[in-house]
Design a protein around this motif. Structure first.
Motif, PDB file in Angstrom:
ATOM      1  N   ILE A  23       0.671  -0.826  -0.318  1.00  0.00           N
ATOM      2  CA  ILE A  23       0.136   0.219   0.192  1.00  0.00           C
ATOM      3  C   ILE A  23       1.380   1.893   0.195  1.00  0.00           C
ATOM      4  CG2 ILE A  23      -1.522   1.717   0.584  1.00  0.00           C
ATOM      5  CD1 ILE A  23      -2.739  -1.288   2.623  1.00  0.00           C
ATOM      6  N   ASP A  24       0.277   2.249  -1.286  1.00  0.00           N
ATOM      7  CA  ASP A  24       1.291   3.651  -1.081  1.00  0.00           C
ATOM      8  C   ASP A  24       0.980   4.387   0.196  1.00  0.00           C
ATOM      9  OD1 ASP A  24      -0.688   5.042  -1.647  1.00  0.00           O
ATOM     10  OD2 ASP A  24       0.297   5.162  -3.843  1.00  0.00           O
ATOM     11  N   TYR A  25       2.165   4.792   0.090  1.00  0.00           N
ATOM     12  CA  TYR A  25       1.739   6.420   1.340  1.00  0.00           C
ATOM     13  C   TYR A  25       0.778   7.263   1.498  1.00  0.00           C
ATOM     14  CZ  TYR A  25       2.928  10.281   4.029  1.00  0.00           C
ATOM     15  OH  TYR A  25       3.422  11.493   4.759  1.00  0.00           O
ATOM     16  N   LEU A  26      -0.522   7.122  -0.068  1.00  0.00           N
ATOM     17  CA  LEU A  26      -1.645   7.396   0.169  1.00  0.00           C
ATOM     18  C   LEU A  26      -2.689   6.949   0.744  1.00  0.00           C
ATOM     19  CD1 LEU A  26      -1.332   9.808  -3.533  1.00  0.00           C
ATOM     20  CD2 LEU A  26      -0.772  10.985  -1.093  1.00  0.00           C
ATOM     21  N   GLY A  27      -1.962   5.362   0.874  1.00  0.00           N
ATOM     22  CA  GLY A  27      -3.353   4.350   0.852  1.00  0.00           C
ATOM     23  C   GLY A  27      -3.830   3.693  -0.255  1.00  0.00           C
ATOM     24  N   LYS A  28      -3.191   3.968  -1.363  1.00  0.00           N
ATOM     25  CA  LYS A  28      -3.675   3.063  -3.009  1.00  0.00           C
ATOM     26  C   LYS A  28      -2.864   1.638  -3.349  1.00  0.00           C
ATOM     27  CE  LYS A  28      -3.485   3.702  -7.726  1.00  0.00           C
ATOM     28  NZ  LYS A  28      -2.345   4.470  -8.329  1.00  0.00           N
ATOM     29  N   GLN A  29      -3.478   0.750  -2.988  1.00  0.00           N
ATOM     30  CA  GLN A  29      -2.675  -0.077  -3.151  1.00  0.00           C
ATOM     31  C   GLN A  29      -2.739  -0.684  -4.486  1.00  0.00           C
ATOM     32  OE1 GLN A  29      -4.943  -4.253  -2.084  1.00  0.00           O
ATOM     33  NE2 GLN A  29      -6.233  -3.442  -0.363  1.00  0.00           N
ATOM     34  N   LEU A  30      -1.495  -0.940  -4.156  1.00  0.00           N
ATOM     35  CA  LEU A  30      -0.058  -1.284  -5.653  1.00  0.00           C
ATOM     36  C   LEU A  30      -0.176  -2.792  -5.986  1.00  0.00           C
ATOM     37  CD1 LEU A  30       2.708   1.354  -4.339  1.00  0.00           C
ATOM     38  CD2 LEU A  30       0.089   1.671  -5.891  1.00  0.00           C
ATOM     39  N   GLU A  37      11.497  -5.666  -3.822  1.00  0.00           N
ATOM     40  CA  GLU A  37      11.342  -4.552  -4.842  1.00  0.00           C
ATOM     41  C   GLU A  37      10.429  -3.510  -3.877  1.00  0.00           C
ATOM     42  OE1 GLU A  37       8.055  -4.082  -8.186  1.00  0.00           O
ATOM     43  OE2 GLU A  37       8.335  -5.794  -7.631  1.00  0.00           O
ATOM     44  N   ALA A  38       9.050  -4.192  -2.919  1.00  0.00           N
ATOM     45  CA  ALA A  38       8.719  -2.962  -2.097  1.00  0.00           C
ATOM     46  C   ALA A  38       9.707  -2.011  -1.449  1.00  0.00           C
ATOM     47  CB  ALA A  38       8.094  -3.695  -1.121  1.00  0.00           C
ATOM     48  N   ILE A  39      10.527  -3.038  -0.597  1.00  0.00           N
ATOM     49  CA  ILE A  39      12.143  -2.179  -0.296  1.00  0.00           C
ATOM     50  C   ILE A  39      12.603  -0.404  -0.883  1.00  0.00           C
ATOM     51  CG2 ILE A  39      13.782  -2.141   0.993  1.00  0.00           C
ATOM     52  CD1 ILE A  39      13.159  -4.698   2.080  1.00  0.00           C
ATOM     53  N   SER A  40      12.591  -0.971  -2.205  1.00  0.00           N
ATOM     54  CA  SER A  40      13.134  -0.528  -2.793  1.00  0.00           C
ATOM     55  C   SER A  40      12.208   1.007  -3.227  1.00  0.00           C
ATOM     56  CB  SER A  40      13.852  -1.282  -4.101  1.00  0.00           C
ATOM     57  OG  SER A  40      12.954  -1.575  -4.875  1.00  0.00           O
ATOM     58  N   ILE A  41      11.514   0.687  -3.242  1.00  0.00           N
ATOM     59  CA  ILE A  41       9.520   2.108  -3.962  1.00  0.00           C
ATOM     60  C   ILE A  41      10.035   2.595  -3.236  1.00  0.00           C
ATOM     61  CG2 ILE A  41       7.906   1.919  -4.197  1.00  0.00           C
ATOM     62  CD1 ILE A  41       7.551  -0.594  -5.849  1.00  0.00           C
ATOM     63  N   VAL A  60       0.706  -7.513   5.058  1.00  0.00           N
ATOM     64  CA  VAL A  60      -0.309  -5.969   4.503  1.00  0.00           C
ATOM     65  C   VAL A  60       1.234  -5.717   5.522  1.00  0.00           C
ATOM     66  CG1 VAL A  60      -1.427  -4.158   4.099  1.00  0.00           C
ATOM     67  CG2 VAL A  60      -2.061  -6.491   4.531  1.00  0.00           C
ATOM     68  N   CYS A  61       1.711  -4.549   3.792  1.00  0.00           N
ATOM     69  CA  CYS A  61       3.074  -3.429   4.376  1.00  0.00           C
ATOM     70  C   CYS A  61       2.214  -2.588   3.663  1.00  0.00           C
ATOM     71  CB  CYS A  61       4.813  -4.064   3.586  1.00  0.00           C
ATOM     72  SG  CYS A  61       4.862  -5.165   4.634  1.00  0.00           S
ATOM     73  N   LYS A  62       2.899  -1.141   4.416  1.00  0.00           N
ATOM     74  CA  LYS A  62       2.602  -0.107   4.025  1.00  0.00           C
ATOM     75  C   LYS A  62       4.256   1.361   4.038  1.00  0.00           C
ATOM     76  CE  LYS A  62      -0.592   3.843   4.716  1.00  0.00           C
ATOM     77  NZ  LYS A  62      -1.635   4.046   5.355  1.00  0.00           N
ATOM     78  N   ILE A  63       4.680   1.738   3.007  1.00  0.00           N
ATOM     79  CA  ILE A  63       5.322   2.781   2.517  1.00  0.00           C
ATOM     80  C   ILE A  63       4.399   4.373   3.143  1.00  0.00           C
ATOM     81  CG2 ILE A  63       6.072   4.378   1.240  1.00  0.00           C
ATOM     82  CD1 ILE A  63       6.105   1.714  -1.274  1.00  0.00           C
TER      83      ILE A  63
END
Length: 174
Positions: A23-30, A37-41, A60-63
């Motif tokens: 899940i990105d910073y704005l709460g949108k599911q990627l 890959e998630a860590i690099s993003i 579930v992980c979130k940026i």
């Protein structure tokens, strides 16, 4: 950039799952992607990858900015702690030959304590040879329990304790 701030949340490289739901910073599911890959993003955005829930498959992980996340979690915990009420025991003392008006005053005290969510320890004290009138004290405590039975339950029946007889009333759950 290996970080693990506390026992609750895994963060960045300490996430050992092969795949995560991102899940990105704005709460949108990627969608689902590999942990690397998630860590690099997250690092490219200058943020952290934090595991929110490991109950689902994949977890579930979130940026997010972990410092702000931890601060908001602590603030929520502090607010929840403020709102909870710790029941303590309040005591109402009287003698077995109490006058009717004084009894009503003690009854109102106990009523106030019970309504605020506290337990009430009702104590009848004796002096000298008065101890032989235990039955009158027990009757008085039972009368108080009966008068308060709509908002309380007897947690401890009247028990002799030295030169006192005590009974504990607890508020009923609403």
């Amino acid at each position: 950039m290996k970080k693990k701030y506390d026992n609750e949340s895994l963060i960045n490289e300490s996430i050992k799952y092969p795949q995560v739901r991102l899940i990105d910073y704005l709460g949108k599911q990627l969608g689902i992607c590999s942990s690397e890959e998630a860590i690099s993003i997250a690092i490219n955005q200058g943020l952290d990858l934090v595991m929110i829930s490991d109950k689902s498959n994949p977890p579930v992980c979130k940026i997010i900015d972990y410092g702000k996340y931890k601060f908001s979690q602590e603030k929520k915990a502090k607010e929840a702690k403020k709102k909870q009420h710790n029941a303590c025991i309040k005591e109402v003392k009287m003698r077995y030959k109490i006058e009717n008006h004084d009894y009503k005053v003690r009854l109102n005290q106990a009523l106030k304590f019970l309504q605020s969510g506290d337990k009430v320890k009702t104590t009848v004290t004796f002096r000298g040879r008065e101890i032989q009138h235990i039955n009158l004290a027990i009757e008085l405590l039972n009368k108080m329990a009966k008068d308060l039975n709509e908002i309380s339950i007897v947690q401890q029946i009247p028990i002799k304790d030295g030169k006192n007889i005590t009974m504990i009333l607890a508020p009923t759950k609403k």
